[in-house]
Design a protein around this motif. Structure first.
Motif, PDB file in Angstrom:
ATOM      1  N   LEU A   1      -8.784   8.811   3.863  1.00 12.32           N
ATOM      2  CA  LEU A   1      -8.948   8.142   2.697  1.00 12.32           C
ATOM      3  C   LEU A   1      -9.248   9.146   1.722  1.00 12.32           C
ATOM      4  O   LEU A   1      -8.716   8.811   0.284  1.00 12.32           O
ATOM      5  CB  LEU A   1      -9.069   7.033   2.757  1.00 12.32           C
ATOM      6  CG  LEU A   1      -8.710   5.205   3.449  1.00 12.32           C
ATOM      7  CD1 LEU A   1      -9.321   4.364   3.609  1.00 12.32           C
ATOM      8  CD2 LEU A   1      -7.453   5.021   2.641  1.00 12.32           C
TER       9      LEU A   1
ATOM     10  N   ARG B   1       0.938   6.097   2.823  1.00 15.04           N
ATOM     11  CA  ARG B   1      -1.176   5.697   2.135  1.00 15.04           C
ATOM     12  C   ARG B   1      -1.334   4.507   2.291  1.00 15.04           C
ATOM     13  O   ARG B   1      -2.496   3.707   2.858  1.00 15.04           O
ATOM     14  CB  ARG B   1      -1.543   6.553   1.425  1.00 15.04           C
ATOM     15  CG  ARG B   1      -2.858   6.682   0.765  1.00 15.04           C
ATOM     16  CD  ARG B   1      -3.366   7.057  -0.860  1.00 15.04           C
ATOM     17  NE  ARG B   1      -4.285   6.479  -1.342  1.00 15.04           N
ATOM     18  CZ  ARG B   1      -6.160   6.970  -0.911  1.00 15.04           C
ATOM     19  NH1 ARG B   1      -5.453   8.930  -0.172  1.00 15.04           N
ATOM     20  NH2 ARG B   1      -6.481   6.465  -1.374  1.00 15.04           N
ATOM     21  N   ARG B   2      -1.062   3.771   1.515  1.00 16.43           N
ATOM     22  CA  ARG B   2      -0.535   2.313   1.274  1.00 16.43           C
ATOM     23  C   ARG B   2      -0.973   1.806   2.592  1.00 16.43           C
ATOM     24  O   ARG B   2      -1.918   0.723   3.082  1.00 16.43           O
ATOM     25  CB  ARG B   2       0.211   1.965   0.315  1.00 16.43           C
ATOM     26  CG  ARG B   2      -0.309   0.918  -0.565  1.00 16.43           C
ATOM     27  CD  ARG B   2       1.381   0.582  -1.382  1.00 16.43           C
ATOM     28  NE  ARG B   2       0.611  -0.978  -1.455  1.00 16.43           N
ATOM     29  CZ  ARG B   2      -0.038  -1.345  -2.427  1.00 16.43           C
ATOM     30  NH1 ARG B   2      -0.711  -0.855  -3.144  1.00 16.43           N
ATOM     31  NH2 ARG B   2      -0.325  -2.369  -2.683  1.00 16.43           N
ATOM     32  N   LEU B   3       0.428   1.576   3.508  1.00 13.08           N
ATOM     33  CA  LEU B   3       0.269   1.480   4.697  1.00 13.08           C
ATOM     34  C   LEU B   3      -1.073   1.677   5.074  1.00 13.08           C
ATOM     35  O   LEU B   3      -1.866  -0.022   6.262  1.00 13.08           O
ATOM     36  CB  LEU B   3       1.456   1.513   5.890  1.00 13.08           C
ATOM     37  CG  LEU B   3       1.599   0.985   7.104  1.00 13.08           C
ATOM     38  CD1 LEU B   3       1.640  -0.323   7.147  1.00 13.08           C
ATOM     39  CD2 LEU B   3       2.473   1.863   7.710  1.00 13.08           C
ATOM     40  N   PHE B   4      -1.833   2.667   5.686  1.00 11.18           N
ATOM     41  CA  PHE B   4      -2.543   3.110   6.659  1.00 11.18           C
ATOM     42  C   PHE B   4      -4.403   2.204   5.894  1.00 11.18           C
ATOM     43  O   PHE B   4      -4.763   1.599   6.329  1.00 11.18           O
ATOM     44  CB  PHE B   4      -2.862   4.363   6.056  1.00 11.18           C
ATOM     45  CG  PHE B   4      -4.234   5.193   6.319  1.00 11.18           C
ATOM     46  CD1 PHE B   4      -3.901   5.725   8.019  1.00 11.18           C
ATOM     47  CD2 PHE B   4      -5.098   5.536   6.996  1.00 11.18           C
ATOM     48  CE1 PHE B   4      -4.811   5.702   9.129  1.00 11.18           C
ATOM     49  CE2 PHE B   4      -6.261   6.028   6.901  1.00 11.18           C
ATOM     50  CZ  PHE B   4      -6.058   6.435   8.487  1.00 11.18           C
ATOM     51  N   SER B   5      -4.097   2.555   4.792  1.00 15.47           N
ATOM     52  CA  SER B   5      -5.292   1.595   3.580  1.00 15.47           C
ATOM     53  C   SER B   5      -5.004  -0.024   4.066  1.00 15.47           C
ATOM     54  O   SER B   5      -6.337  -0.203   3.728  1.00 15.47           O
ATOM     55  CB  SER B   5      -4.939   2.249   2.016  1.00 15.47           C
ATOM     56  OG  SER B   5      -6.200   1.535   1.213  1.00 15.47           O
ATOM     57  N   SER B   6      -4.248  -0.284   3.980  1.00 20.56           N
ATOM     58  CA  SER B   6      -4.671  -1.919   3.833  1.00 20.56           C
ATOM     59  C   SER B   6      -4.586  -2.424   6.110  1.00 20.56           C
ATOM     60  O   SER B   6      -5.264  -2.860   6.030  1.00 20.56           O
ATOM     61  CB  SER B   6      -2.344  -1.866   3.517  1.00 20.56           C
ATOM     62  OG  SER B   6      -2.188  -2.329   2.793  1.00 20.56           O
ATOM     63  N   LEU B   7      -4.299  -1.282   6.392  1.00 18.64           N
ATOM     64  CA  LEU B   7      -3.845  -1.279   7.851  1.00 18.64           C
ATOM     65  C   LEU B   7      -6.192  -0.751   8.687  1.00 18.64           C
ATOM     66  O   LEU B   7      -6.188  -2.232   9.326  1.00 18.64           O
ATOM     67  CB  LEU B   7      -3.031   0.113   8.549  1.00 18.64           C
ATOM     68  CG  LEU B   7      -3.182  -0.838  10.215  1.00 18.64           C
ATOM     69  CD1 LEU B   7      -2.236  -2.031  10.178  1.00 18.64           C
ATOM     70  CD2 LEU B   7      -1.948   0.384  10.806  1.00 18.64           C
ATOM     71  N   VAL B   8      -6.586  -0.327   7.651  1.00 20.70           N
ATOM     72  CA  VAL B   8      -8.287  -0.237   8.245  1.00 20.70           C
ATOM     73  C   VAL B   8      -8.706  -1.362   7.753  1.00 20.70           C
ATOM     74  O   VAL B   8      -9.847  -1.260   7.809  1.00 20.70           O
ATOM     75  CB  VAL B   8      -8.506   1.627   7.673  1.00 20.70           C
ATOM     76  CG1 VAL B   8      -7.350   2.404   8.795  1.00 20.70           C
ATOM     77  CG2 VAL B   8      -8.365   1.482   6.509  1.00 20.70           C
ATOM     78  N   SER B   9      -8.546  -1.784   6.077  1.00 18.98           N
ATOM     79  CA  SER B   9      -9.103  -2.577   5.703  1.00 18.98           C
ATOM     80  C   SER B   9      -9.193  -4.616   5.857  1.00 18.98           C
ATOM     81  O   SER B   9      -9.808  -5.104   5.782  1.00 18.98           O
ATOM     82  CB  SER B   9      -9.310  -2.548   4.320  1.00 18.98           C
ATOM     83  OG  SER B   9      -8.159  -3.081   3.033  1.00 18.98           O
TER      84      SER B   9
END
Lengths: 263, 301
Positions: free
Chosen positions: A83, A92-100
C-alpha cells in the motif's frame, strides 16, 4: 483550551476507566455475592489457578494468540509495503478494500462465512479434518491482519526513505534492504502491531465460537459460558490478571517506542 | 540488459510481497461469502453438516441438478421478527454512532489542542481500554448495573432512591455498553484529522473577530468531516451486527440481528436461515462499507 473541552475529556476518561477499576476492586472481594463487600481476599485468585478448565482454555487461547499475531504481522507488513511503496497498480483498489474490510465487518458474518468455508473444504478436499486451534488461527489471522496494517502502514509512510535509497545505491537488493534497513526502523510499530493482534485474538469470542470444534474451548468462550449463567467472582480475578498483563506489556512497548524515537 | 534484468527481478520481488496477503484475504475473506450465499439457498436437515446439498445427482437422467431454495428468504419476510431486528439494529447503531460522536468529538478536540508533549500519553489512555478484553469490559458493566450493583448501592446509600432501579437488561444498558466499547473507534480518527488542522486558520478567524463557537462551526467542524465519516463508519457498521453486548447487557429488551443470527445458528441449528440473515445484513451494510472504503483509499493516496 476552553474549560468545556477539558471537562468533557476527563469525564470521558472516567467513563472509560471506572468499570475497569470496579472490576479490579471486586476481584479482591471475599464475598461470593459479587456486589456485597465481604473484606479483602485473594481467595478467587487461588481458585483460578486450581481450575483445570480455565488453565487449559487459557493455554489454548495463548497458543492461538501467538500463532495468529505472528501470522497477521507477517501478512500485515507485506500488505503495508504494497500500500505504501507500490504506487498505483492494477487492482490496487481491490487489494486495499480486501485488506481493510475486516476492520468493520460484523464478527458474526466473518465467523459464519469462515465456518461454512471450512465445512465445504472438508467435504470436497477432506481438509481441515476437524475444526479447532488451526481453523481458529486461520480465522484470527484474517481479521487481525487488517488491524496490523492500521498500525504499521502510517509508520512505513512516515519513514525516511533516503536510508533505503542509500542502501539500494550501495548495491543491496530490495529484500536485503527491507530486512536490514526497513524492518529495524519500523520495529517498534511491529511490536505494537503484534501485541494488538495478539490481544484481539486472545479476546475474540464470536469468530472463535463459529470456527472452533469439539475440544478447543478458548478462554473467552469459557468466560462467556460462565458469566451467561451467573456472576462468578473468579472471572473478576481472571479479568484483573488479563488487564494487568496487558497493561504491563503495553507499558513496555510504549517505553520501547519512546526509546526508538529518541534514538 | 542489466536494467531489464533488474526490472523483471523487481517485478518478481513485488509479486512475492503482494501475493501472500492478497491470496490469503481472497481465500479466507472473499471466497467464504460465496459459501454463505450458497448455503442460504439450502434447506436445514438433521445431519452433519445440518444443511441439504445444493447440487443433486440424478442417476435416472445422468445429470447434476442445482436446487435453489428461496424459502429461507421468504421466511425472513414472512416472520416480522427479522425485519424488526434489522430495523432495530440499524436504529441502535445510528443512535450509538451519534452519541459516540457527541461524546468523542470534544474529547478528540481536547487531546488535539493539548500541549504536544502530553498528547501521546492521552492517546494511550484512550487506547488502553481498547487493548484490554472487550468481553471483560462489557462484563464489568453487569457488576455496575445489576439490581445489587455498584450504581444502585451508591444511590441507595446516598438516599436518592429507596428501591433499586432496573438498569441491567434494558435498552439503556445496551447503549451504555455499545458507546463504552466503541468510543475509542470514534475518537482516534477524529483526533487524527483534528491534530493535522492548521491552527493559523483558527487564529485568523479569531483575529477577524469570530466568536469561538462561530470559529468552531465554520472552520474546525467542516475541516474534520473526513474524521467524522471514518469514525462514524467504524462505529456504525460493526454495531449493526454486534452480538456480545446485547447478549450480556440487553436481556430481551433490545432485538438485534447479530443475536438473532447467533440464535438461529447455535440454538436452532438452522444454518441456511442464519446464512440468509447474514447475506441480507451484508447487503444492508454494503453502502456504509463502500463509504468507509472510499474514505480509506482516499486517505491512502
Amino acid at each position: 483550551m476552553p474549560r468545556f473541552l477539558k471537562i468533557s475529556l476527563w469525564i470521558g476518561m472516567a467513563f472509560l476507566y471506572v468499570p475497569i477499576f470496579v472490576l479490579i476492586i471486586y476481584s479482591f472481594n471475599s464475598s461470593r455475592r459479587g456486589s456485597v463487600w465481604g473484606g479483602f481476599s485473594t481467595h478467587w485468585y487461588g481458585e483460578l489457578f486450581r481450575d483445570e478448565k480455565i488453565l487449559q482454555a487459557a493455554w489454548i487461547s495463548l497458543k492461538i494468540g501467538v500463532y495468529s499475531a505472528t501470522g497477521a504481522t507477517v501478512l500485515g507488513v507485506l500488505a503495508s509495503v504494497v500500500l505504501v511503496r507500490f504506487g498505483a497498480f492494477k487492482g490496487r483498489r481491490l487489494f486495499s478494500s480486501l485488506v481493510s474490510a475486516p476492520l468493520v465487518m460484523p464478527e458474526v458474518i466473518t465467523g459464519i462465512s469462515l465456518l461454512l468455508l471450512f465445512i465445504s473444504a472438508e467435504q470436497f478436499l477432506g481438509w481441515p479434518a476437524q475444526r479447532g486451534i488451526l481453523t481458529i488461527t486461520i480465522a484470527h489471522i484474517t481479521f487481525c491482519t487488517a488491524f496490523v496494517i492500521v498500525v504499521v502502514q502510517p509508520r512505513l509512510a512516515d519513514m525516511d526513505s533516503s536510508l533505503e535509497e542509500a542502501s539500494r545505491d550501495l548495491g543491496a537488493g530490495p529484500a536485503t534492504t527491507f530486512c536490514l534497513v526497513t524492518l529495524p526502523i519500523i520495529a517498534p510499530a511491529l511490536m505494537s502491531a503484534w501485541l494488538l493482534a495478539f490481544i484481539l485474538s486472545f479476546d475474540d469470542l464470536v469468530i472463535a465460537s463459529f470456527t472452533s470444534g469439539p475440544g478447543a474451548t478458548t478462554l473467552p468462550m469459557l468466560i462467556f459460558s460462565k458469566i451467561k449463567i451467573a456472576v462468578s467472582p473468579d472471572v473478576n480475578a481472571l479479568a484483573t490478571l488479563i488487564i494487568l498483563t496487558v497493561g504491563i506489556a503495553l507499558t513496555l512497548v510504549m517505553l520501547g517506542l519512546r526509546k526508538g524515537r529518541k534514538q | 540488459m542489466t536494467a531489464l534484468l533488474r526490472k523483471s527481478r523487481d517485478r518478481l520481488g513485488r509479486g512475492f510481497v503482494l501475493l501472500p496477503p492478497f491470496l490469503w484475504m481472497f481465500l479466507f475473506f472473499l471466497v467464504p461469502f460465496l459459501f454463505v450465499l450458497k448455503i442460504s439457498f439450502s434447506e436445514a436437515i438433521i445431519a452433519s453438516p445440518p444443511f441439504a446439498p445444493l447440487f443433486e445427482y440424478d442417476p435416472d437422467e445422468g445429470v447434476v441438478r442445482a436446487v435453489l431454495r428461496f424459502f429461507n428468504y421468504g421466511y425472513l419476510i414472512d416472520d416480522d421478527l427479522y425485519l424488526r431486528a434489522y430495523l432495530n439494529s440499524l436504529k441502535v447503531a445510528a443512535v450509538s454512532t451519534v452519541i459516540c460522536l457527541l461524546i468523542g468529538y470534544p474529547m478528540a478536540l481536547a487531546i488535539a489542542r493539548s500541549p504536544k508533549a502530553r498528547q501521546p500519553l492521552l492517546l494511550v489512555l484512550i487506547m488502553l481500554p481498547f487493548w484490554t478484553s472487550l468481553l471483560i469490559r462489557v462484563y464489568a458493566w453487569i457488576g455496575i448495573l445489576r439490581q445489587d450493583g455498584v450504581v444502585n448501592n451508591i444511590l441507595m446509600g446516598l438516599g436518592v432512591i429507596d428501591e433499586p432501579l432496573v438498569l441491567l437488561q434494558t435498552v439503556f444498558a445496551t447503549y451504555v455498553g455499545i458507546v463504552y466499547a466503541y468510543l475509542p473507534f470514534m475518537i482516534l480518527p477524529l483526533y487524527a484529522v483534528l491534530e493535522k488542522q492548521d491552527t493559523s486558520l483558527l487564529e485568523a478567524a479569531r483575529d477577524l473577530g469570530a466568536r469561538p463557537i462561530v470559529t468552531f462551526m465554520s472552520v474546525t467542524l467542516p475541516l474534520s468531516t473526513t474524521g467524522i465519516i471514518a469514525g462514524s463508519m467504524l462505529v456504525f457498521i460493526p454495531v449493526v451486527g454486534e452480538f456480545v453486548i446485547p447478549a450480556l447487557l440487553s436481556g430481551n429488551s433490545t432485538l438485534m440481528i447479530g443475536k438473532v443470527l447467533w440464535t438461529e445458528f447455535f440454538s436452532n441449528r438452522d444454518w441456511p436461515v442464519a446464512s440468509a440473515v447474514a447475506i441480507v445484513m451484508l447487503v444492508v451494510l454494503l453502502i456504509p462499507i463502500m463509504i468507509f472504503q472510499n474514505q480509506q483509499s482516499k486517505e491512502r493516496n
